[in-house]
Design a protein around this motif. Structure first.
Motif, PDB file in Angstrom:
ATOM      1  N   THR A 114       0.808  -1.226   0.000  1.00 45.69           N
ATOM      2  CA  THR A 114       0.000   0.000   0.000  1.00 45.69           C
ATOM      3  C   THR A 114       0.838   1.272   0.000  1.00 45.69           C
ATOM      4  O   THR A 114       0.318   2.343  -0.293  1.00 45.69           O
ATOM      5  N   GLY A 115       2.114   1.145   0.367  1.00 43.32           N
ATOM      6  CA  GLY A 115       2.945   2.333   0.496  1.00 43.32           C
ATOM      7  C   GLY A 115       2.793   3.035   1.828  1.00 43.32           C
ATOM      8  O   GLY A 115       3.447   4.047   2.085  1.00 43.32           O
ATOM      9  N   ASP A 116       1.941   2.517   2.715  1.00 38.53           N
ATOM     10  CA  ASP A 116       1.755   3.147   4.027  1.00 38.53           C
ATOM     11  C   ASP A 116       2.977   2.902   4.907  1.00 38.53           C
ATOM     12  O   ASP A 116       3.571   1.819   4.890  1.00 38.53           O
ATOM     13  N   ARG A 135       0.376   5.984  11.587  1.00 36.70           N
ATOM     14  CA  ARG A 135       0.360   5.492  10.207  1.00 36.70           C
ATOM     15  C   ARG A 135       0.378   6.702   9.281  1.00 36.70           C
ATOM     16  O   ARG A 135      -0.499   7.568   9.371  1.00 36.70           O
ATOM     17  N   SER A 161       0.007   7.788   5.537  1.00 36.94           N
ATOM     18  CA  SER A 161      -0.505   7.286   4.266  1.00 36.94           C
ATOM     19  C   SER A 161      -0.726   8.461   3.329  1.00 36.94           C
ATOM     20  O   SER A 161      -1.708   9.189   3.466  1.00 36.94           O
ATOM     21  N   ALA A 162       0.207   8.635   2.417  1.00 35.64           N
ATOM     22  CA  ALA A 162       0.124   9.726   1.439  1.00 35.64           C
ATOM     23  C   ALA A 162      -0.189  11.058   2.112  1.00 35.64           C
ATOM     24  O   ALA A 162      -1.068  11.799   1.679  1.00 35.64           O
ATOM     25  N   ARG A 164      -1.463  11.647   5.066  1.00 34.34           N
ATOM     26  CA  ARG A 164      -2.426  11.599   6.175  1.00 34.34           C
ATOM     27  C   ARG A 164      -1.803  10.817   7.331  1.00 34.34           C
ATOM     28  O   ARG A 164      -1.155   9.795   7.121  1.00 34.34           O
TER      29      ARG A 164
END
Lengths: 644, 369
Positions: free
Chosen positions: B101-103, B114, B116-117, B119
């Protein structure tokens, strides 16, 4: 096409009375109605709990549409009848209906048009339909409550927005399996692919989690299709409720429809306008960053902007306003010119829309899906609560035709009530309706300051409407003994600030609200069995003794207050969660069914997760005994609660 | 070129061995060991803090977890994340990337974040099922996130948001201070500080413990008969081989046999090891308080600024124990190494006084002294 409102005159008269007098009158009406309400009947409204099924019809409820590759047919997702209906545009006839899964919600076509994909929100699946044979050939698994769907440009991968799990399933069409899930916004719902196929954009209907009593924030989720990962989240400040999106053919302009709630100040200020800002967010090369623009006018609102499409030549933008029962037509050049001319944000300037809105076209009840013909000469609008499609001439902005989808001919009380629930026609200046806060008859993830008792007082979290029968009284302080009271005078006084419902309207509305079902719980196994962790949690929920063996006082036992089939004893108790800003520390014991989906928690939404109810807000063990629990035991309790 | 006299007993013995064993080829071995040109980052050129606990490579993006913020290095510039930006806490102890996911998962002194892009979502012992806010280690295994905390292990199912906790009550974990985790498809390994190593079998869902057969004593009474020490700091499970770092040496376990590494009988510059990161079944990198060590299955190399002169130093020790010093111009930012990650043939190294980028030199003109 518009709802005949002449019979609401009585309600309008009430609205002209002094509020206290109007309130008294409506309470009297409600009390007078009560005996009637308790009588199940098929000819009159049946608003009593548990009686709604007797009058349920199988309406179609068309919600989304796609055009066949040759432009001759429209594929219509019928949410109510669990079908895909295929309409021949020229004849205006329904050619066939394909049964899909339960409560279909989204549709997309494969790039070659050979496959039609429909998401089934209740089943957590995608129906794959052979477009030539018009039959389901495969069913693919997704996340919880799938909605929007789009394929990549090669047709090898499907992306599905899952509303309840707040993520996007990436499905390998070769294997039919989910390859992974990408984190999306809360209530992930709608997807669109960029014309070059490099990106997929996603929206979500509930705001992302944030600090208590702060402005809500949402996002446009951007997925890189080459890497199949989220590469950007375009922030939408003070936005809660983002719906469809569209991209111009040149890929330089993107748009989403959205709501800007004003939930941090008393809603009584509706009389001063702007309880919700019905608006758009523009993004892309044409506008630089992300720019929010209003759709409303100074004294008239165009509520719940939902579907949106941009003409291929980028001259026009068409937006369905679901609660205002109309289509807003925007001149894109003027919109872009105006946007570039304003250096400061102008989304709260309701005079702005006059610079780019060129028409408001009345259509049917609860217009949702919208699409253009291949030549862009016709606009098709799915009227969800009329079971038909409005056809608009895009040169004249006139309705030229209505395509009947062959739904039931009779309109029953539930349907009438549903129309009332989803319209903004009753509110002052048409600002909003029930469905603005109860999005698709659920929640909005927000906490509201509803009453004119001062800023920041009596803050209340939005409660779920699922399976409400037997959970009376209503309101967080239990102040409304029944649904007619909840939906009647309260609505008039605190919400709409205008005409209230007539007798039959109120009855119909209550009937509809009581008909809202319990959504399948995704945390309980299909056979109903609990996992070991859930079983342990159940034992904690039902325990009557402390760990040391001493009895827990009855009122401190979880299952004492949260008892019965809906897990409420229908009383108001002080569990130590009241705030100094609350009028009373007595809180109505809420039902717990599907509580997993309705964060945040407590009456004012101050607990951002189930865990915080006990780790933060229960220091004295007044809200159940939790302070003798180990962390893993609290986790078990949470796992059990999620199954209810 | 010159050969420096090595004073440690082990290395002196190796040198003597070489002098009597001309058939060994230390020069060839030394040339084969990887060499690097080191570029170092400190707060002077954008690093959030010089005390770097951990480093993670995500393509061309480098993440550095420091005592005062998380740094992201990309396209020649640093972006810093701190609590004011939404991070759970400024002290970043561990990092893990969900490659699907890239997270990015970030373990801090006060919760798990976490990213994530852009966020950031935080998970704490108050708002989630996480067992404790001090997150020493994180690792991704499919849909599961495995977390090592100061109060046992936690596992998050990222699809259902369900947490499972593992501690002294449901595993053989007699000490609950879990310090690092290395998840793989079949097994998950935990380094438990003072409690040896725990193995979770994904298929059977059962736990198994590995302890030092000598007990907690620092003496090594039974070498190669089990884990080298109970105070474990790091695990790395690659190609079905478990590598373990402790503050008293390192171990390698192939499922049947243990092999232990000590400063006195290997090329390790110190027994005090903060991290081990395996390349494959035979090769691994060791982060010690006296330099970064590389083991290729037979030979060792150590990269560090010299402890006394602070001049760049690279020492190679071959299988026979012969030590050769390589003439190098650069070294990692500090001898106290806390972590390493790979970027192709390059290395990124977390040290107590800066972050270092080891740029692999394939055609070095540097001679061997």
């Amino acid at each position: 096409m518009r709802l005949d409102t002449s019979w609401r005159n009585g309600a309008k008269l009430l609205a002209l009375m002094r509020p206290s007098l109007a309130l008294t009158s409506l309470i009297t009406i409600a009390l007078t109605l009560t005996p009637i309400l308790l009588v199940p009947a098929s000819t009159t409204a049946a608003p009593g709990p548990g009686s709604s099924n007797e009058t349920r019809e199988r309406y179609l409820s068309p919600i989304e549409m796609s055009l066949s590759p040759d432009g001759r047919q429209i594929y219509v997702v019928c949410q109510g009848s669990d079908e895909l209906r295929v309409v021949d545009i020229e004849s205006g006839k329904v050619l066939t209906a394909v049964s899909v899964g339960r409560a279909p919600r989204g549709i997309t076509l494969s790039p070659d048009g050979a496959q039609i994909y429909v998401t089934n929100s209740t089943d957590d699946t995608v129906s794959v339909i052979d477009a030539a044979a018009l039959r389901v050939t495969r069913t693919l698994p997704t996340g919880f409550e799938p909605a929007g769907i789009v394929s990549d440009k090669l047709g090898k991968t499907l992306y599905v927005a899952n509303r309840l799990s707040g993520d996007i399933s990436v499905i390998d069409l070769t294997t039919g399996q989910e390859a992974k899930r990408l984190l999306a916004g809360r209530g992930a719902s709608y997807l669109e692919r960029s014309p070059d196929g490099k990106f997929i954009y996603g929206t979500h209907i509930y705001p992302n989690p944030g600090a208590f009593r702060t402005s809500p924030n949402s996002e446009i989720t951007v997925i890189d299709t080459a890497r199949q990962t989220v590469v950007e989240r375009k922030s939408l400040h003070n936005v809660a409720g983002v719906f469809h999106l569209a991209l111009s053919a040149d890929g330089k302009l993107g748009v989403v429809t959205q709501l800007r709630p004003k939930n941090l100040v008393p809603l009584a200020h509706v009389e001063h306008g702007w309880a919700f800002g019905n608006s758009l967010s523009l993004f892309g090369e044409d506008v630089g960053g992300t720019v929010q623009v209003p759709l409303d006018e100074l004294d008239r609102y165009y509520s719940l902007p939902w579907g949106v499409v941009i003409s291929p030549d980028k001259s026009r933008m068409f937006v369905t306003t679901a609660a205002s029962e109309s289509v807003t037509v925007i001149d894109v050049s003027r919109l872009l010119d105006f946007t570039r001319s304003r250096r400061e944000p102008f989304v709260n300037d309701l005079s702005a829309s006059a610079n780019y809105v060129v028409a408001r076209i009345p259509v049917g009840h609860n217009p949702r899906g919208v699409l253009l013909s291949k030549d862009a000469a016709r606009l098709y609008v799915a009227n969800r609560l009329d079971d038909n499609i409005t056809v608009i001439d895009t040169r004249t902005n006139q309705v030229v035709r209505t395509i009947d989808l062959d739904g039931p001919r009779t309109i029953n009380p539930i349907r009438r009530g549903e129309r009332i629930f989803f319209t903004a026609d009753y509110a002052f200046q048409g600002q909003f309706g029930c469905s603005n806060c109860h999005l698709d008859a659920t929640i909005d993830g927000l906490q509201w300051d509803l009453e004119p008792d001062g800023f920041g007082k009596d803050i209340v979290d939005n409660r779920s409407l699922e399976d409400l029968a037997g959970t009376e009284p209503f309101k967080w302080n239990g102040g409304n003994p029944d649904m007619p009271t909840e939906c009647g005078p309260r609505t008039e006084k605190y919400f709409f600030r205008s005409q209230s419902f007539g007798e039959r309207e109120l009855t119909d509305l209550v009937t509809f609200v009581y008909s809202l079902p319990y959504r399948p719980n995704r945390y309980r196994s299909p056979n109903g069995e609990l996992t070991p962790a859930q079983e342990r949690g159940k034992a904690i929920f039902e325990r009557t003794k402390y760990k040391n063996g001493n009895p827990i006082p009855e009122r401190n036992q979880c299952a004492y207050c949260h008892s019965g089939p809906k897990f409420t004893n229908n009383r108001q108790v002080d569990v130590g969660t009241g705030k100094s800003t609350d009028r009373s520390p007595l809180i109505d014991v809420p039902q717990l069914r599907n509580i997993a989906y309705s964060a945040p928690y407590l009456h004012d939404g101050s607990a951002r997760s189930l865990e915080e109810i006990w780790t933060v807000f229960n220091p004295k063990d007044l809200h159940g005994v939790s302070n003798d629990l180990r962390k893993e035991e609290l986790n078990d309790l949470v796992e059990y609660l999620k199954t209810l | 070129m010159r050969i420096k006299a090595i004073t440690s007993l082990a290395i002196l013995a190796a040198a003597i061995l070489v002098s009597f064993a001309p058939s060994l080829t230390p020069l060839a071995t030394a040339q084969e060991m990887p060499r690097f040109r080191w570029e170092n980052f400190t707060t002077a050129n954008g690093l959030p803090d010089n005390h770097v606990f951990c480093v993670l490579v995500d393509g061309n993006r480098i993440w550095a977890g420091t005592e005062n913020g998380l740094g992201r290095y990309e396209n020649g510039a640093w972006k810093i994340y701190r609590p004011v930006d939404g991070l759970a806490h400024q002290a970043v102890l561990s990092l893990a990337l969900d490659k699907r996911t890239g997270d990015l998962w970030v373990g801090t002194m006060s919760g798990l974040s976490r990213l994530s892009a852009g966020r950031i979502d935080n998970f704490t012992q108050l708002n989630s099922g996480l067992s404790n806010d001090v997150v020493y280690g994180v690792g991704v295994q499919g849909d599961f996130l495995w977390v090592a905390t100061a109060a046992g292990a936690s596992r998050l199912n990222t699809r259902t948001s369900q947490w499972a906790l593992f501690n002294e009550r449901n595993t053989p974990m007699y000490e609950i201070w879990t310090y690092a985790v290395s998840p793989a498809e079949d097994k998950v390994y935990y380094a438990v500080w003072g409690g040896g190593v725990l193995e979770y079998n994904v298929k059977t869902e059962r736990w198994k413990e590995y302890d030092d057969p000598d007990g907690e004593t620092q003496l090594v009474l039974m070498k190669d008969q089990g884990l080298i020490h109970e105070i474990t700091t790091s695990v790395s499970y690659v190609d079905n081989i478990l590598w373990v770092a402790t503050y008293f040496g390192a171990s390698r376990y192939d499922g049947r046999y243990w092999h232990n590494f000590l400063q006195k009988d290997s090329g390790l510059p110190s027994n005090f090891i903060s991290q081990v990161k395996a390349v494959d079944a035979n090769r691994a990198w060791f982060s010690t308080d006296k330099g970064l060590a590389y083991y290729d299955g037979a030979n060792w190399a150590v990269y560090t600024p010299a402890l006394d002169t602070h001049k760049p130093e690279m020492l190679v020790r071959n299988a026979a124990g012969t030590v050769t010093q390589i003439d190098v111009q650069t070294a990692p930012a500090h001898n106290y190494i806390l972590g390493v990650d790979f970027q192709g043939d390059d290395l990124w190294v977390a040290t107590a006084k800066g972050l270092s980028h080891g740029i692999r030199e394939h055609d070095s003109k540097t001679g061997i002294k």
